[in-house]
Motif scaffolding. Structure first.
Motif, mmCIF file in Angstrom:
data_model
loop_
_atom_site.group_PDB
_atom_site.id
_atom_site.type_symbol
_atom_site.label_atom_id
_atom_site.label_comp_id
_atom_site.label_asym_id
_atom_site.label_seq_id
_atom_site.Cartn_x
_atom_site.Cartn_y
_atom_site.Cartn_z
ATOM 1 N N LYS A 170 0.837 -1.202 0.000
ATOM 2 C CA LYS A 170 0.000 0.000 0.000
ATOM 3 C C LYS A 170 0.874 1.255 0.000
ATOM 4 N N TYR A 171 0.616 2.150 -0.958
ATOM 5 C CA TYR A 171 1.361 3.397 -1.039
ATOM 6 C C TYR A 171 0.979 4.300 0.136
ATOM 7 N N ILE A 172 2.001 4.813 0.820
ATOM 8 C CA ILE A 172 1.734 5.765 1.900
ATOM 9 C C ILE A 172 2.349 7.138 1.606
ATOM 10 N N LYS A 173 3.217 7.198 0.592
ATOM 11 C CA LYS A 173 3.820 8.477 0.222
ATOM 12 C C LYS A 173 4.320 8.380 -1.219
ATOM 13 N N ILE A 174 4.061 9.440 -1.983
ATOM 14 C CA ILE A 174 4.600 9.561 -3.339
ATOM 15 C C ILE A 174 5.128 10.983 -3.469
ATOM 16 N N ASP A 175 6.392 11.089 -3.829
ATOM 17 C CA ASP A 175 6.961 12.417 -4.028
ATOM 18 C C ASP A 175 7.898 12.395 -5.225
ATOM 19 N N LYS A 176 8.358 13.555 -5.579
ATOM 20 C CA LYS A 176 9.303 13.714 -6.689
ATOM 21 C C LYS A 176 10.581 14.296 -6.113
ATOM 22 N N PRO A 177 11.568 13.446 -5.838
ATOM 23 C CA PRO A 177 12.779 13.914 -5.160
ATOM 24 C C PRO A 177 13.592 14.941 -5.929
ATOM 25 N N ASN A 178 13.457 15.001 -7.238
ATOM 26 C CA ASN A 178 14.250 15.935 -8.034
ATOM 27 C C ASN A 178 13.509 17.224 -8.351
ATOM 28 N N SER A 179 12.323 17.403 -7.750
ATOM 29 C CA SER A 179 11.529 18.590 -8.030
ATOM 30 C C SER A 179 11.584 19.556 -6.848
ATOM 31 N N PHE A 233 10.854 2.747 -3.490
ATOM 32 C CA PHE A 233 11.396 2.590 -4.847
ATOM 33 C C PHE A 233 11.109 3.836 -5.653
ATOM 34 N N GLU A 234 11.916 4.024 -6.689
ATOM 35 C CA GLU A 234 11.726 5.223 -7.500
ATOM 36 C C GLU A 234 12.136 4.999 -8.939
ATOM 37 N N THR A 235 11.513 5.798 -9.805
ATOM 38 C CA THR A 235 11.942 5.869 -11.191
ATOM 39 C C THR A 235 13.017 6.938 -11.250
ATOM 40 N N MET A 236 13.937 6.772 -12.137
ATOM 41 C CA MET A 236 15.076 7.676 -12.197
ATOM 42 C C MET A 236 14.817 8.790 -13.209
ATOM 43 N N GLY A 237 15.644 9.792 -13.160
ATOM 44 C CA GLY A 237 15.550 10.904 -14.091
ATOM 45 C C GLY A 237 14.974 12.140 -13.437
ATOM 46 N N ASP A 238 14.963 13.230 -14.195
ATOM 47 C CA ASP A 238 14.499 14.516 -13.673
ATOM 48 C C ASP A 238 13.041 14.489 -13.238
ATOM 49 N N ASP A 239 12.220 13.683 -13.911
ATOM 50 C CA ASP A 239 10.795 13.630 -13.599
ATOM 51 C C ASP A 239 10.450 12.390 -12.763
ATOM 52 N N GLY A 240 11.454 11.776 -12.147
ATOM 53 C CA GLY A 240 11.244 10.541 -11.395
ATOM 54 C C GLY A 240 10.379 10.724 -10.158
ATOM 55 N N SER A 241 9.659 9.673 -9.811
ATOM 56 C CA SER A 241 8.834 9.656 -8.611
ATOM 57 C C SER A 241 9.379 8.630 -7.636
ATOM 58 N N ARG A 242 9.234 8.919 -6.332
ATOM 59 C CA ARG A 242 9.644 7.986 -5.288
ATOM 60 C C ARG A 242 8.397 7.565 -4.518
ATOM 61 N N VAL A 243 8.238 6.251 -4.347
ATOM 62 C CA VAL A 243 7.080 5.694 -3.659
ATOM 63 C C VAL A 243 7.558 5.018 -2.382
ATOM 64 N N THR A 244 6.861 5.320 -1.287
ATOM 65 C CA THR A 244 7.053 4.589 -0.032
ATOM 66 C C THR A 244 5.772 3.803 0.182
ATOM 67 N N ALA A 245 5.906 2.496 0.407
ATOM 68 C CA ALA A 245 4.737 1.638 0.582
ATOM 69 C C ALA A 245 4.967 0.668 1.734
ATOM 70 N N ILE A 246 3.852 0.236 2.328
ATOM 71 C CA ILE A 246 3.923 -0.741 3.419
ATOM 72 C C ILE A 246 3.193 -2.016 3.011
ATOM 73 N N LYS A 247 3.654 -3.130 3.525
ATOM 74 C CA LYS A 247 3.083 -4.432 3.201
ATOM 75 C C LYS A 247 1.668 -4.508 3.765
ATOM 76 N N LYS A 248 0.723 -4.936 2.943
ATOM 77 C CA LYS A 248 -0.681 -5.089 3.378
ATOM 78 C C LYS A 248 -0.832 -6.327 4.232
#
Length: 133
Positions: free
Chosen positions: A33-42, A118-133
């Motif tokens: 379950k996603y608990i946080k989504i951010d863009k570390p390079n923004s 986990f995150e996608t890389m690059g300038d527009d990358g997103s980082r997701v923090t999730a917890i096990k359901k």
């Protein structure tokens, strides 16, 4: 001098190898379950998904033992495909319409029995923090 150098060198190599271990597929299986989504390079804080939006849409990612990966958002499948692991990357092959596919990595910075980041890389990358359901 050689008697003390060899064990010290061996210990250093062992510690370096332990730090660089990759992730194991078995640790991913299940729903996260996603608990946080951010863009570390923004610099724009508006790029961060709010807690209210996460609560309303209940997004999660599901890894199955047959190498399936499905991402859910708002109770619907947002994306699906297959995955494999390589080092600290989850290589995701997304199934697109018309039989097309695209493959890209998710870099995993943290994984334990309760949390994955986990995150996608690059300038527009997103980082997701999730917890096990």
């Amino acid at each position: 001098m050689t008697k003390t150098t060899l064990p010290a060198f061996t210990l250093i190599l062992f510690l370096l190898a332990a730090c660089n271990q990759g992730i194991k597929k078995e640790a991913l299986y299940g729903d996260w379950k996603y608990i946080k989504i951010d863009k570390p390079n923004s610099d724009d804080t508006a790029d961060t998904i709010t807690t209210d939006e996460l609560t309303a849409n209940s997004p999660y990612i599901s890894f199955s033992k047959n190498n399936g990966l499905t991402i859910y958002w708002g109770g619907k499948v947002l994306s699906h495909g297959s995955f494999n692991v390589s080092g600290k990357n989850i290589n995701y092959t997304e199934q697109l319409s018309g039989g097309k596919k695209r493959t890209f990595p998710f870099w995993v910075s943290q994984l334990d029995d309760k949390t994955i980041v986990f995150e996608t890389m690059g300038d527009d990358g997103s980082r997701v923090t999730a917890i096990k359901k």
